[in-house]
Design a protein around this motif. Structure first.
Motif, short mmCIF file in Angstrom:
data_model
loop_
_atom_site.label_atom_id
_atom_site.label_comp_id
_atom_site.label_asym_id
_atom_site.label_seq_id
_atom_site.Cartn_x
_atom_site.Cartn_y
_atom_site.Cartn_z
N ASP A 29 61.23 -23.19 24.41
CA ASP A 29 61.65 -21.72 23.82
C ASP A 29 62.57 -21.74 22.55
O ASP A 29 62.38 -20.80 21.71
N GLU A 33 61.47 -20.27 18.96
CA GLU A 33 62.25 -19.05 18.31
C GLU A 33 62.93 -19.71 16.94
O GLU A 33 62.67 -18.83 15.95
N ARG A 75 57.08 -10.98 15.85
CA ARG A 75 58.40 -10.18 16.59
C ARG A 75 59.49 -9.87 15.26
O ARG A 75 59.97 -8.94 15.21
N HIS A 76 59.87 -11.01 14.73
CA HIS A 76 60.91 -10.78 13.83
C HIS A 76 60.32 -9.84 12.55
O HIS A 76 60.90 -8.92 12.07
N ASN A 100 54.88 -14.42 27.49
CA ASN A 100 56.14 -13.63 27.26
C ASN A 100 56.25 -13.04 26.11
O ASN A 100 56.79 -11.87 25.69
N LEU A 101 55.80 -13.97 24.97
CA LEU A 101 55.93 -13.45 23.54
C LEU A 101 55.17 -12.47 23.23
O LEU A 101 55.26 -11.43 22.50
N THR A 103 54.26 -10.09 25.51
CA THR A 103 54.66 -8.94 26.03
C THR A 103 55.82 -8.26 25.07
O THR A 103 55.93 -7.01 25.11
N GLN A 104 56.48 -9.27 24.67
CA GLN A 104 57.76 -8.58 23.74
C GLN A 104 57.03 -7.99 22.52
O GLN A 104 57.62 -7.07 22.13
N ASP A 107 55.69 -4.44 23.46
CA ASP A 107 56.65 -3.87 23.80
C ASP A 107 57.39 -3.00 22.33
O ASP A 107 57.95 -2.09 22.33
N LEU A 108 57.19 -3.57 21.19
CA LEU A 108 57.14 -3.34 19.86
C LEU A 108 56.20 -2.34 19.23
O LEU A 108 56.18 -2.29 18.00
#
Lengths: 245, 245
Positions: A29, A33, A75-76, A100-101, A103-104, A107-108
């Motif tokens: 993780d 990241e 994401r970033h 999970n990544l 889902t993140q 959500d954005l």
């Protein structure tokens, strides 16, 4: 661009990675990241976002850790004002982290597509300004299997009409150690992680190559010395997470 | 410094944190990496390292997630040219992650001390230029228990002779919601994570306060709206992971 630099073979890269996660005590993780953040920062530096209309970025997500780096980078990029969307056809459940990544990202408001023909039929590439290739990493072995052969063939055959491609760690489809292209995509930018792989040498000599970055600032001196990559590890400036080679 | 800003009570902060890790699908490793990185970046901006002699930084590490943020920050500071050392008296095994973060630091040559009197007898504070307070976070409830009471009392009683203190999320020893100091330390800088807690209001009004940063750029709009922190979440610029309030 630097024409010569130390490289790590696919075998050495796998060993170093294993060492980071065993005796080095890093979790996947954490490493993902930091790697994905470095990829996003390099993209921000080279292809900064516009103020008003967000840049559409197609992120090609592979089934393994290279794809995970692409998910984190997405994401970033989203948080920094880009508008990424994903081609993510083969969702592996090997790591809970991948789900999970995703889902993140959902959500954005980031969309993911499982079918390449969907993306083509919707003509999404027409308004796309950057393609991030996070399909395969240093453990890639040819041949390119379905469904990834179709997208790589498309990138290869249409490269003169496509937006710039940013490859994560290796240009997907290229042999990690020789650079021979099973399918020959033409990235404009390469973000090498931890250290360039031998195929990066072919990249910097290739016609379309514009920039080469290094990311992954988490290597201690003992590991750097063991793998002979001290110069690379010491080349970061200030508090930068990336360095242009 | 901004005199007024939206704050999150200890209860709301705990709920938001829980939501990030359940429906938000973030892992603690990810969140801690991003939070610690933000703390390190704020320190780099406000107290940049010298070129030649590395700045000695004492990092006070608590037993929970606030301490974990301090461990991550220490790693980045070390890689950026600082020379951190740790006061880490109570190593909890609740999360394997804490031990792993310490291993990563030891591999970078960072020392950790378990005894406060050791640090005093060796006169280490004499050459220390910054103190990072990552003892307690938003779940702190008074009273301050041993062994942390000794170090906080020392910081409180000697604050005029000490290097600047940077507090992570809350000034340790302060009541999260009222700012009342069970033991009253005097930080020069506060790095609020996700959103300031109510005690940050007392901080910005305090005599020694120099700067207030916000970090933790990973909140989506839905969560931001639910907790009424849209203005904070939208205040980051460019690809910055921190913003000065």
């Amino acid at each position: 661009m630097l024409r010569t630099f130390k490289t790590l073979s696919s075998k050495a890269a796998a060993e170093l990675d294993g060492e980071l996660m065993s005796s080095g005590a890093f979790s996947i993780d954490q490493l993902m990241e930091l790697a994905g953040l470095a990829v996003a920062q390099a993209i921000y530096k080279e292809y900064p976002p516009r103020e008003k209309t967000p840049n559409n970025v197609l992120v090609l997500v592979g089934p393994g850790n290279n794809g995970g780096d692409g998910l984190v980078a997405s994401r970033h990029l989203r948080l920094w004002g880009y508008s990424p969307y994903l081609y993510y056809p083969k969702k592996s459940s090997r790591l809970e982290l991948y789900g999970n990544l995703l889902t993140q990202l959902n959500d954005l408001g980031v969309s993911d597509y499982e079918s390449w023909s969907d993306i083509q039929e919707k003509n999404l590439l027409k308004n796309t300004e950057l393609i991030v290739d996070s399909l395969f990493g240093f453990s890639f072995k040819p041949p390119v299997r379905s469904p990834f052969d179709a997208v790589l063939k498309y990138l290869s055959e249409n490269h003169r009409f496509l937006p710039p491609i940013v490859s994560v760690d290796i240009p997907s489809g290229w042999d990690v150690d020789t650079g021979a292209g099973a399918i020959d995509i033409h990235p404009a930018m390469l973000v090498s992680l931890t250290a360039p792989k031998p195929c990066a040498q072919k990249f910097v000599e290739s016609e379309g190559a514009v920039s080469h970055y290094l990311g992954g600032r988490f290597i201690n001196q003992k590991i750097a010395t063991k793998y002979g990559i001290e110069d690379l590890v010491n080349s970061y400036k200030g508090n930068d997470m990336i360095v242009k080679l």
